[in-house]
Design a protein around this motif. Structure first.
Motif, PDB file in Angstrom:
ATOM      1  N   ILE A 460      51.521  21.017  51.297  1.00 25.94           N
ATOM      2  CA  ILE A 460      52.784  20.560  50.699  1.00 25.94           C
ATOM      3  C   ILE A 460      52.943  19.076  50.980  1.00 25.94           C
ATOM      4  O   ILE A 460      52.898  18.653  52.137  1.00 25.94           O
ATOM      5  N   ILE A 461      53.141  18.308  49.941  1.00 24.06           N
ATOM      6  CA  ILE A 461      53.332  16.865  50.078  1.00 24.06           C
ATOM      7  C   ILE A 461      54.758  16.524  49.635  1.00 24.06           C
ATOM      8  O   ILE A 461      55.139  16.761  48.477  1.00 24.06           O
ATOM      9  N   LEU A 462      55.550  16.014  50.582  1.00 28.62           N
ATOM     10  CA  LEU A 462      56.927  15.598  50.297  1.00 28.62           C
ATOM     11  C   LEU A 462      56.933  14.184  49.741  1.00 28.62           C
ATOM     12  O   LEU A 462      56.230  13.302  50.236  1.00 28.62           O
ATOM     13  N   GLU A 463      57.748  13.980  48.713  1.00 29.05           N
ATOM     14  CA  GLU A 463      57.889  12.660  48.109  1.00 29.05           C
ATOM     15  C   GLU A 463      59.370  12.321  47.972  1.00 29.05           C
ATOM     16  O   GLU A 463      60.180  13.182  47.601  1.00 29.05           O
ATOM     17  N   GLY A 464      59.711  11.091  48.294  1.00 22.30           N
ATOM     18  CA  GLY A 464      61.084  10.625  48.180  1.00 22.30           C
ATOM     19  C   GLY A 464      61.195   9.424  47.267  1.00 22.30           C
ATOM     20  O   GLY A 464      60.224   8.688  47.052  1.00 22.30           O
ATOM     21  N   SER A 465      62.393   9.211  46.720  1.00 20.95           N
ATOM     22  CA  SER A 465      62.606   8.099  45.789  1.00 20.95           C
ATOM     23  C   SER A 465      64.065   7.683  45.834  1.00 20.95           C
ATOM     24  O   SER A 465      64.956   8.487  46.159  1.00 20.95           O
ATOM     25  N   TYR A 466      64.299   6.404  45.510  1.00 24.14           N
ATOM     26  CA  TYR A 466      65.661   5.892  45.404  1.00 24.14           C
ATOM     27  C   TYR A 466      66.177   5.940  43.971  1.00 24.14           C
ATOM     28  O   TYR A 466      67.378   6.115  43.737  1.00 24.14           O
ATOM     29  N   ALA A 552      58.737  18.151  46.160  1.00 24.97           N
ATOM     30  CA  ALA A 552      57.545  18.571  46.899  1.00 24.97           C
ATOM     31  C   ALA A 552      56.488  19.037  45.922  1.00 24.97           C
ATOM     32  O   ALA A 552      56.783  19.796  44.990  1.00 24.97           O
ATOM     33  N   LYS A 553      55.256  18.580  46.146  1.00 22.63           N
ATOM     34  CA  LYS A 553      54.118  18.977  45.329  1.00 22.63           C
ATOM     35  C   LYS A 553      53.115  19.749  46.174  1.00 22.63           C
ATOM     36  O   LYS A 553      53.083  19.621  47.402  1.00 22.63           O
ATOM     37  N   LEU A 554      52.305  20.538  45.505  1.00 24.77           N
ATOM     38  CA  LEU A 554      51.275  21.323  46.175  1.00 24.77           C
ATOM     39  C   LEU A 554      49.904  20.817  45.738  1.00 24.77           C
ATOM     40  O   LEU A 554      49.610  20.751  44.544  1.00 24.77           O
ATOM     41  N   PHE A 581      55.912  22.412  44.026  1.00 29.36           N
ATOM     42  CA  PHE A 581      56.342  23.366  45.048  1.00 29.36           C
ATOM     43  C   PHE A 581      57.863  23.443  45.138  1.00 29.36           C
ATOM     44  O   PHE A 581      58.417  24.539  45.320  1.00 29.36           O
ATOM     45  N   PHE A 582      58.546  22.314  45.019  1.00 35.93           N
ATOM     46  CA  PHE A 582      60.007  22.278  45.103  1.00 35.93           C
ATOM     47  C   PHE A 582      60.506  21.242  44.100  1.00 35.93           C
ATOM     48  O   PHE A 582      59.995  20.128  44.046  1.00 35.93           O
ATOM     49  N   PRO A 583      61.499  21.597  43.292  1.00 37.29           N
ATOM     50  CA  PRO A 583      61.937  20.672  42.236  1.00 37.29           C
ATOM     51  C   PRO A 583      62.668  19.459  42.811  1.00 37.29           C
ATOM     52  O   PRO A 583      63.031  19.411  43.990  1.00 37.29           O
ATOM     53  N   VAL A 584      62.913  18.492  41.953  1.00 34.00           N
ATOM     54  CA  VAL A 584      63.650  17.282  42.353  1.00 34.00           C
ATOM     55  C   VAL A 584      65.107  17.665  42.619  1.00 34.00           C
ATOM     56  O   VAL A 584      65.773  18.286  41.784  1.00 34.00           O
ATOM     57  N   VAL A 585      65.595  17.292  43.819  1.00 37.49           N
ATOM     58  CA  VAL A 585      66.979  17.619  44.200  1.00 37.49           C
ATOM     59  C   VAL A 585      67.617  16.393  44.826  1.00 37.49           C
ATOM     60  O   VAL A 585      66.938  15.464  45.281  1.00 37.49           O
ATOM     61  N   THR A 586      68.930  16.408  44.852  1.00 38.44           N
ATOM     62  CA  THR A 586      69.719  15.358  45.489  1.00 38.44           C
ATOM     63  C   THR A 586      70.954  15.998  46.104  1.00 38.44           C
ATOM     64  O   THR A 586      71.321  17.131  45.758  1.00 38.44           O
TER      65      THR A 586
END
Length: 712
Positions: A460-466, A552-554, A581-586
């Protein structure tokens, strides 16, 4: 089996040392995992309506419920439990008198308290194994109130046998589950070709071993299966001592290989601690053994003794030959002299193995019963031979109590042991097991075997963005992320978040409700949770401001192959995108709030203000010193301190012992000629004060000890 004083002491020290690693690892991670601002706050498990303490302990046995009576919040109550566990286990490692049954009972109760409130983060196989081995340590350790004098040695073999039975169940069930699950990688003997990159925490050495030729890795898979199935069946309960020693060194070598290629986990340390149950005191008293052999060479052996020695050697050779022949036949080992390789292929099907497991698991129980009966009867005979009527009765009472407890533990262990083959168990035993199951007195091992993936290691790779356009990866410290980063050396430290992320990558986000709490805390920028990913702020891209969006991507990760991946010579990994793996959330997203509520992480009650008691202040002070340090650094420092203390004790022991031998040797030489006559005179004077037949017998003994000159 001979005396087990030294292996017993090694087992108790090892269990205490493992407790040090377990409690300290959890303590470092409490704020991020279970704290008020953690992923799964433990305060959400606290009852909102005050309930009687006994009712709470009956529902969930945990010392956490005593926190409010001490003026502590849930987080600090967990910290106090861990610190008490560290202090007691350190004392048991360093001081012999603290290796008492009551100390190990406290350690077991403390860890059970953590286990019952830890949720998914404390549901690994090594947690269950530590609780069972820890409870056995309660039985194995001497109880100072009851085991007085030297009578404790009569009962050691009875309780210590349970550790060998646990080690057998762990080893055999782990190996059998590989085949009973129908894993095609093990039936195809390609398991090790994928295992080193798929295991929870690979090391840089795992990358090197992964590059070995395919035929050698297939042979390694054969060796693993034989070490975990055939060798335990043939040697763990063998009456021949050399067979048990052979099995010990085989299992030790296997665990060292696991540690070198997959980091030093608690499961490996516990396996090594349990393996000492295959040893005895004779193995450690090498000098005494040599003297004994020299003395035996001078004496003529009887025909019966010679026959038994020859028979034992023949049986031992037959066992080795059987293991070798079964390996060749079951796995079709053939040498290719032209290519200088060794080919292997399984010569049995899953149905045939299931039949083998069905018919042979029952006899292993009877072998265990016979082995335990032998140890129990031998201990009883030693108690009967105790001098004095009071000592004899007291020893027999202790033997009866300890043997009854051992029988109960053995009977309870039959239930999870026979679950794999689906054997029937007495209803009374199964009912008793269901009553004590929540205390984790016995565990099931190998039941939930994970199929080795041939598609690579899911990560699982977590990605963040502004802004939702530019995304930056958030790579944890203790698991693969950046393909150019070498696999980390974790050591005995247990990173719970990384372990659970590795597990979630194989099961999916639907089976991991805690993952929603992780996303929430990262969006909030909670430093307690961020420190679980990265302690160094320079390595965390959102240290100044938390991200507005997270997804999150797999990916599927593979070790690089220098022969094939010539364009990636600097990379340790190569990866391929698999799915989302997990959709974009805020924060504030309605769908995200619904996920939090479904996961039970929605705050329904305000957080209670922390108290300002002396205990709370001390806990806050200790936490302040540990804050900002990585868990592996804290644990390594603690273990290095232990090593330093042992070295200092060894130096002082050597220095104090080095001054005594010379005078003692000189006195011995000067007094040696006078000792026989003085001893004879003393014994003669003592014989004058006796009466009857005792007097005559002692006088004859004194006369025989006197020199011929004195008799003249």
């Amino acid at each position: 089996m001979g005396e087990v004083k030294t292996p017993r002491r090694m087992f108790l020290i090892s269990i205490a040392l493992i407790y040090v690693c377990a409690f300290s690892s959890i303590y470092v991670q409490i704020p991020g995992l279970f704290g008020d601002e953690g992923i799964v706050p433990v305060r959400l498990q606290m009852p909102k309506v005050q309930r009687p303490l006994l009712e709470q302990l009956e529902a969930s046995p945990s010392l956490l419920w005593l926190g409010p009576s001490l003026g502590l919040g849930p987080q600090q109550a967990l910290e106090l439990i861990c610190l008490l566990g560290v202090v007691l286990s350190l004392g048991a490692v360093l001081l012999g008198p603290l290796r008492d049954s009551l100390i190990y009972l406290c350690l077991w109760a403390l860890y059970l308290s953590l286990y019952n409130v830890g949720g998914d983060f404390l549901r690994s196989e090594w947690d269950v194994l530590l609780l069972e081995a820890g409870f056995l340590a309660v039985l194995v350790a001497p109880l100072g109130l009851l085991r007085c004098g030297s009578s404790h040695k009569y009962h050691d073999s009875v309780t210590f046998w349970l550790t060998r039975w646990l080690f057998f169940r762990l080893t055999f069930c782990t190996g059998a589950s590989k085949l009973a699950s129908g894993d095609p990688a093990w039936y195809g003997l390609s398991a090790l070709s994928h295992h080193f990159e798929n295991q929870m925490s690979p090391t840089p050495l795992a990358w090197l071993v992964h590059q070995l030729p395919d035929w050698l890795l297939r042979l390694g898979a054969v060796a693993v299966l034989q070490c975990q199935i055939t060798i335990p069946l043939m040697t763990f309960f063998a009456p021949i001592r050399r067979l048990r020693l052979f099995s010990f060194y085989v299992q030790l070598f296997l665990q060292l290989c696991h540690i070198l290629t997959g980091n030093c986990g608690l499961l490996n340390l516990l396996s090594i601690a349990l393996s000492v149950s295959l040893l005895d005191d004779e193995h450690f008293n090498s000098s005494a053994l040599l003297k004994k052999k020299k003395g035996q060479e001078k004496k003529a052996r009887g025909c019966t003794q010679t026959f038994l020695c020859v028979l034992a050697v023949l049986v031992e050779l037959a066992v080795y030959l059987f293991i070798l022949i079964s390996t060749v036949i079951l796995f079709k080992l053939q040498i290719n002299w032209e290519n200088k390789t060794l080919s292997s292929k399984t010569n049995f099907s899953q149905m045939e193995f299931d039949e083998f497991l069905k018919y042979f698991q029952g006899p292993t129980l009877w072998v265990g019963v016979l082995s335990f009966t032998w140890e129990a009867v031998a201990a009883m005979l030693m108690c009967v031979c105790t001098r004095g009527l009071v000592s004899k009765v007291w020893s027999l009472i202790q033997w009866a109590v300890i043997t009854a407890a051992a029988v109960a533990i053995f009977a309870l262990s039959v239930v999870p042991y026979t679950a794999m083959a689906g054997m029937s168990v007495l209803p009374e035993v199964r009912e008793a097991y269901s009553v004590v199951e929540r205390y984790q007195l016995v565990g099931a091992y190998g039941i939930q075997h994970r199929i080795i993936s041939t598609e690579g290691r899911p990560e699982i790779i977590l990605e963040g963005s502004y802004d939702g356009l530019t995304w930056t990866e958030m790579n944890p410290m203790y698991k693969p992320g950046n393909v150019n980063t070498a696999p980390p050396i974790v050591g005995p430290y247990q990173p719970r978040l990384e372990w659970l992320m590795w597990q979630a990558a194989q099961e999916g986000s639907d089976q991991s409700p805690w993952f929603t709490g992780l996303i929430q805390r990262l969006l909030q920028g909670k430093p307690e949770v961020v420190s679980l990913l990265q302690v160094d702020e320079a390595q965390y891209p959102f240290s100044q401001k938390p991200p507005a969006l997270i997804k999150a991507k797999l990916y599927n990760y593979h070790f690089t192959d220098p022969a094939k991946d010539k364009t990636h010579m600097q990379a340790w990994w190569r990866r391929k995108y698999k799915e989302e793996f997990f959709p974009v959330v805020t924060l504030g997203d309605l769908a995200f709030e619904k996920l939090l509520e479904e996961s039970g992480l929605k705050e329904k009650f305000p957080k209670q203000p922390s108290s300002d008691t002396p205990v709370s202040q001390i806990l806050s002070h200790i936490r302040g010193h540990v804050k900002g340090l990585s868990g592996s650094l804290v644990l390594s420092t603690l273990l290095a301190t232990l090593v330093g203390i042992f070295l200092i004790k060894a130096v002082f022991s050597w220095a104090s012992g080095g001054k005594k031998p010379r005078p003692a040797a000189a006195d011995h030489k000067t007094k040696k000629p006078r000792e026989p006559s003085e001893a004879a005179e003393k014994s003669h004077a003592a014989s004058l004060s006796t009466r009857g037949g005792k007097k005559d017998s002692e006088e004859r003994k004194v006369d025989s000890e006197k020199s011929p000159r004195k008799r003249k």
